[in-house]
Design a protein around this motif. Structure first.
Motif, mmCIF file in Angstrom:
data_model
loop_
_atom_site.group_PDB
_atom_site.id
_atom_site.type_symbol
_atom_site.label_atom_id
_atom_site.label_comp_id
_atom_site.label_asym_id
_atom_site.label_seq_id
_atom_site.Cartn_x
_atom_site.Cartn_y
_atom_site.Cartn_z
ATOM 1 N N VAL A 1 -2.380 0.345 -4.501
ATOM 2 C CA VAL A 1 -2.397 -0.930 -3.801
ATOM 3 C C VAL A 1 -2.135 -2.023 -4.818
ATOM 4 O O VAL A 1 -2.788 -2.074 -5.862
ATOM 5 C CB VAL A 1 -3.742 -1.160 -3.082
ATOM 6 C CG1 VAL A 1 -3.691 -2.452 -2.273
ATOM 7 C CG2 VAL A 1 -4.102 0.010 -2.186
ATOM 8 N N TRP A 2 -1.164 -2.902 -4.522
ATOM 9 C CA TRP A 2 -0.860 -3.984 -5.447
ATOM 10 C C TRP A 2 -0.271 -5.171 -4.703
ATOM 11 O O TRP A 2 0.151 -5.058 -3.550
ATOM 12 C CB TRP A 2 0.102 -3.503 -6.543
ATOM 13 C CG TRP A 2 1.512 -3.267 -6.100
ATOM 14 C CD1 TRP A 2 2.555 -4.120 -6.163
ATOM 15 C CD2 TRP A 2 2.034 -2.054 -5.506
ATOM 16 N NE1 TRP A 2 3.692 -3.558 -5.664
ATOM 17 C CE2 TRP A 2 3.404 -2.289 -5.255
ATOM 18 C CE3 TRP A 2 1.474 -0.831 -5.174
ATOM 19 C CZ2 TRP A 2 4.216 -1.323 -4.683
ATOM 20 C CZ3 TRP A 2 2.288 0.134 -4.601
ATOM 21 C CH2 TRP A 2 3.635 -0.108 -4.359
ATOM 22 N N LEU A 3 -0.252 -6.309 -5.370
ATOM 23 C CA LEU A 3 0.365 -7.529 -4.865
ATOM 24 C C LEU A 3 1.685 -7.740 -5.585
ATOM 25 O O LEU A 3 1.758 -7.641 -6.817
ATOM 26 C CB LEU A 3 -0.552 -8.741 -5.085
ATOM 27 C CG LEU A 3 -1.861 -8.764 -4.300
ATOM 28 C CD1 LEU A 3 -2.742 -9.925 -4.776
ATOM 29 C CD2 LEU A 3 -1.599 -8.892 -2.813
ATOM 30 N N GLY A 4 2.748 -8.025 -4.827
ATOM 31 C CA GLY A 4 4.060 -8.246 -5.412
ATOM 32 C C GLY A 4 4.868 -9.213 -4.572
ATOM 33 O O GLY A 4 4.344 -9.918 -3.706
ATOM 34 N N THR A 5 6.174 -9.240 -4.825
ATOM 35 C CA THR A 5 7.091 -10.111 -4.098
ATOM 36 C C THR A 5 8.191 -9.252 -3.492
ATOM 37 O O THR A 5 8.189 -8.024 -3.593
ATOM 38 C CB THR A 5 7.697 -11.173 -5.035
ATOM 39 O OG1 THR A 5 8.501 -10.514 -6.028
ATOM 40 C CG2 THR A 5 6.598 -11.976 -5.726
ATOM 41 N N VAL B 1 0.860 -1.175 0.000
ATOM 42 C CA VAL B 1 0.000 0.000 0.000
ATOM 43 C C VAL B 1 0.900 1.230 0.000
ATOM 44 O O VAL B 1 1.634 1.462 0.969
ATOM 45 C CB VAL B 1 -0.946 0.031 1.225
ATOM 46 C CG1 VAL B 1 -1.803 1.291 1.200
ATOM 47 C CG2 VAL B 1 -1.809 -1.211 1.271
ATOM 48 N N ARG B 2 0.856 1.986 -1.086
ATOM 49 C CA ARG B 2 1.635 3.225 -1.168
ATOM 50 C C ARG B 2 0.702 4.413 -0.947
ATOM 51 O O ARG B 2 -0.204 4.662 -1.750
ATOM 52 C CB ARG B 2 2.326 3.358 -2.519
ATOM 53 C CG ARG B 2 3.163 4.650 -2.647
ATOM 54 C CD ARG B 2 3.723 4.819 -4.049
ATOM 55 N NE ARG B 2 4.677 3.790 -4.379
ATOM 56 C CZ ARG B 2 5.970 3.830 -4.052
ATOM 57 N NH1 ARG B 2 6.445 4.876 -3.401
ATOM 58 N NH2 ARG B 2 6.773 2.852 -4.382
ATOM 59 N N VAL C 1 -3.203 2.883 8.130
ATOM 60 C CA VAL C 1 -3.496 1.706 7.306
ATOM 61 C C VAL C 1 -3.767 0.552 8.248
ATOM 62 O O VAL C 1 -2.899 0.184 9.054
ATOM 63 C CB VAL C 1 -2.340 1.391 6.344
ATOM 64 C CG1 VAL C 1 -2.673 0.169 5.500
ATOM 65 C CG2 VAL C 1 -2.034 2.582 5.454
ATOM 66 N N LYS C 2 -4.941 -0.042 8.144
ATOM 67 C CA LYS C 2 -5.356 -1.092 9.070
ATOM 68 C C LYS C 2 -5.793 -2.312 8.282
ATOM 69 O O LYS C 2 -6.560 -2.211 7.319
ATOM 70 C CB LYS C 2 -6.491 -0.593 9.955
ATOM 71 C CG LYS C 2 -6.918 -1.572 11.035
ATOM 72 C CD LYS C 2 -7.994 -0.969 11.932
ATOM 73 C CE LYS C 2 -8.390 -1.939 13.040
ATOM 74 N NZ LYS C 2 -9.458 -1.359 13.911
#
Length: 795
Positions: free
Chosen positions: A182-186, A65-66, A88-89
């Motif tokens: 908001v994104w999914l990464g590694t 989350v940026r 951020v929760k």
């Protein structure tokens, strides 16, 4: 969700009982174990290589989350300007950004992350709050469904942030907008190193900086050589003194060295003595040289001093004679009101001062050298390969501290190779931490060692003093024992020796790969001198080596402890094996058995020859007689047969060559048989703190100093013998291959060459004129010194 809960319960049970999965068999508990992890998203073993940038670690999925900025944030009651921050929760995890005072359009640009395996709720709650508001400080919020979050795979460009409208707790539109992504990464995402972990919200203050991964560079170290020649026109306070005892004292910071008392007992003394210091760039302290006279027991009189900045000292790359200079001496006094007064004197001192960059400083003649280059960059050569290290995870770590009556461990790793130190992030409250971080080093010499240590972070609450990070264990890997371009994945035991005995603290899983740029350049290194040329042209004394290495380790620990976050002194000293040269019964026994192991082959040959002489086996005895008669009748076949026999033995041993890198061997270190009183003596301070009688204390300390020298000599003898043994053991496959090829060629050449010619050449070569001798080590000596020994497996 049920699988996640089941995994959490399993992790919780492992945290409460860290010894649950340990091997109960003591014979196998301390052994190295090969593993087959899924590296880089796929199975890697042997010579297989993945194609991603992080191909030596397992992929870990993170939610990012940026929080970029906000606009039109309303103030309290519509008056003045707000002091906004963002929270951020995610379920029970939350973290906040920094807040700005009286700024309606704040910009944060902060990134938060959390492992997807720890997510227990379907929504992310992002709230904008005002620090100046009392009670309900909520300005607005928004909810993000995790199921709608896109996945980013590098090298894709970063996800562009968007503006989102804010709502109140009832879902009604309110004033203000928030820009975020908001994104999914590694862990391969470029935002990962600076991301704030949501599950570390309990850490605050200065402790937050200690949980992130960092890379450190140790300072460049130089040898400062102060050649004290003479002094002139010294002014003594007691002019009636006929034979003054005068010496020179040189100081840099807290380090002080002094010359011997001059043999010329007059006001123009002579010394011609070298004082050597280890100093680091940038040079922060000045060199203070003072001439002093001994006027009584433990009482000296200053005859003058001079202060010399190191920035103007000549930097020398070779050992050409330096230019001497005369330095004027000043008299420094302190008046009654505390002011310092400086008086010019007619006295002066003659010095030659140089900064020698043709030496290698920190890992001076140690068994665990990780960098063998000179200090001066002008003498550096191009790298011959690349070392890649993947720090995967640790298993079954022991609890290092207690909190609320429960044991816990906050583990992090430190790895050192050359001037580059790395520190992984701290995994909070886990006995099975997963780091999955990958690092790379340039390799300039294959006969070097990388050291990996595991520590418990005891500074998460911002403590600065009185608390040290606890040692969990360390691993050393010599690069020359690794095959090139092969990935080694093993579980290494973490062993710590304490006054209470030996204890296994857990295991660490590493992935290591040594890649070679040019095989020819790599093999050529085995014939080169290991250390820079000045080490052989102008060698240092044993006392100078001990003193300079102590100075170097103190400088490195001090400089790294000033970084942010600091790499603390106890960590640096443990990684550099400070104090490993002190005498102990355990180390002496280990070196004794190492020597016995080397001599066992000769003893076995003597027993076999005794059996031949006593005709225990008539068939073997008759064959030996035939071989003996053959060699006596045809003497030119002796050397050829010996080299051919060595070649055949080495070729036969290839089948049983070591398949795994070396590791800490408790049996070799005699750690499993050491008694408590021996360990108590080993961990005793120096000078000792256990003796009250001054005479016994003095003798005991003197014994330990002498015994440490004997222990070092015994270790060196064992190392040389093990290097001869490793010529045929394939411990270093490249060195063994080179030696076997030499033996084969020597066998053929000696067979076709008349033995008289060989003897004449060897005799004349051994008695050659000094003009034709090179001061550098010959090729065989350089080759032998590069061979590995079992020192890498010692605790």
């Amino acid at each position: 969700m049920a699988n996640q809960n089941r995994n959490q319960n399993q992790n919780k049970s492992q945290n409460q009982n860290p010894n649950a999965n340990r091997n109960p068999n003591p014979e196998e508990d301390f052994d190295l174990r090969e593993t087959s992890p899924s590296l880089g998203g796929g199975r890697v073993s042997g010579n297989d290589r993945a194609g991603t940038a992080f191909d030596l670690v397992e992929e870990m999925d993170y939610l990012y989350v940026r929080v970029v900025k906000a606009k039109e944030v309303p103030a309290k009651d519509g008056n003045g300007s707000p002091s906004p921050f963002v929270e951020v929760k995610l379920g029970g995890f939350k973290s906040v950004t920094k807040h700005f005072s009286n700024v309606p359009h704040p910009e944060w640009n902060q990134v938060f992350s959390i492992l997807t395996g720890r997510i227990q709720v379907p929504l992310i709650e992002i709230s904008v709050k005002d620090k100046d508001r009392s009670g309900d400080d909520l300005v607005g919020m928004l909810l993000v469904d995790i199921a709608d979050v896109p996945k980013r795979v590098p090298p894709d460009s970063p996800l562009a942030p968007q503006w989102y409208r804010l709502e109140n707790a009832k879902g009604e539109r309110v004033t203000g907008e928030l820009m975020l992504a908001v994104w999914l990464g590694t862990q391969a995402d470029e935002a990962f190193p600076e991301a704030w972990q949501l599950d570390a919200s309990a850490i605050s203050g200065d402790g937050v900086t200690t949980i992130k991964s960092k890379v450190y560079l140790s300072p460049r170290l130089w040898y400062l050589r102060v050649n004290v020649i003479e002094a002139q026109e010294l002014q003594l306070c007691d002019k009636n003194r006929q034979q003054p005892e005068i010496f020179v004292k040189a100081c840099i910071g807290s380090m002080m060295l002094r010359t011997k008392i001059s043999q010329s007992r007059n006001i123009c003394p002579l010394w011609n003595e070298d004082l050597m210091f280890a100093v680091a760039e940038p040079f922060e302290e000045q060199l203070v040289v003072s001439v002093e006279a001994k006027i009584g027991p433990n009482k000296d009189e200053s005859l003058g001093k001079c202060m010399i900045p190191l920035q103007g000292v000549e930097k020398r790359l070779n050992f050409r004679p330096p230019v001497g200079r005369w330095y004027n001496l000043d008299k420094h006094t302190v008046s009654g009101d505390g002011k310092s007064n400086v008086t010019k004197l007619n006295s002066r001192v003659h010095l030659r001062i140089t900064l020698d960059g043709g030496y290698h400083v920190l890992d001076e003649l140690t068994h665990y050298s990780s960098d063998l280059r000179p200090t001066a960059k002008q003498l550096w050569k191009p790298p011959i390969g690349v070392l890649e290290l993947g720090i995967l995870n640790a298993k079954n770590l022991s609890p290092m501290k207690t909190k609320d009556g429960q044991g816990m461990t906050d583990a992090y790793c430190v790895a050192k190779y050359g001037p580059k130190w790395i520190r992984t992030r701290t995994i909070l409250n886990s006995f099975n931490p997963m780091w999955n971080e990958q690092y790379t080093w340039e390799v300039f010499d294959p006969c070097t060692v990388i050291t990996i240590g595991v520590f418990d972070n005891c500074h998460l609450q911002g403590q600065n003093g009185g608390v040290n990070d606890s040692r969990i264990g360390k691993v050393r890997i010599r690069l020359s024992t690794l095959q090139t371009d092969r990935v080694y994945t093993h579980l290494y035991p973490l062993i710590v020796l304490s006054p209470c005995g030996m204890k296994k603290m857990g295991e660490i899983q590493l992935a290591v790969r040594f890649s070679c740029c040019s095989l020819f350049d790599l093999l050529q290194m085995y014939a080169q001198p290991m250390l820079p040329n000045l080490h052989y042209l102008h060698p240092l004394t044993c006392h100078q080596i001990d003193s300079l290495r102590y100075q170097a380790t103190q400088i490195v620990s001090m400089r790294l402890s000033r970084a942010e976050p600091p790499l603390r002194k106890e960590v640096v000293e443990y990684m550099l094996d400070v104090g490993s040269n002190m005498w102990s019964i355990r180390r002496s026994k280990a070196n004794h058995y190492r020597i016995a192991g080397i001599l066992s082959g000769f003893i076995a040959f003597c027993k076999w020859f005794e059996q031949v002489c006593t005709w225990k086996n008539p068939f073997i005895t008759i064959l030996v007689h035939i071989l003996f008669l053959t060699l006596v009748c045809f003497p030119w076949m002796i050397l050829s047969t010996i080299f051919l026999y060595i070649f055949l033995i080495g070729t036969w041993n290839y089948r049983g060559r070591p398949r795994h890198p070396p590791y800490m061997d408790i049996r070799l270190s005699q750690a499993d048989t050491a008694h408590n009183d021996e360990l108590d003596e080993e961990f005793d301070t120096f000078p000792t703190s256990q003796k009250n009688n001054d005479v016994v204390k003095m003798r005991y300390d003197r014994l330990r100093v002498v015994a440490s020298r004997v222990q070092t000599v015994a270790g060196d003898l064992a190392t040389q013998g093990e290097r001869f043994y490793n010529l045929l053991s394939w411990r270093d496959p490249r060195a063994t291959a080179l030696f076997l090829i030499f033996c084969l060629i020597a066998s053929i050449v000696l067979y076709v060459t008349p033995p008289k010619a060989v003897v004449i050449i060897i005799g004349f070569y051994a008695m050659r004129h000094p003009r034709f001798r090179d001061q550098l080590p010959c090729y065989p000596i350089s080759f032998l010194r590069r061979l590995p020994a079992r020192t890498d497996s010692l605790l």
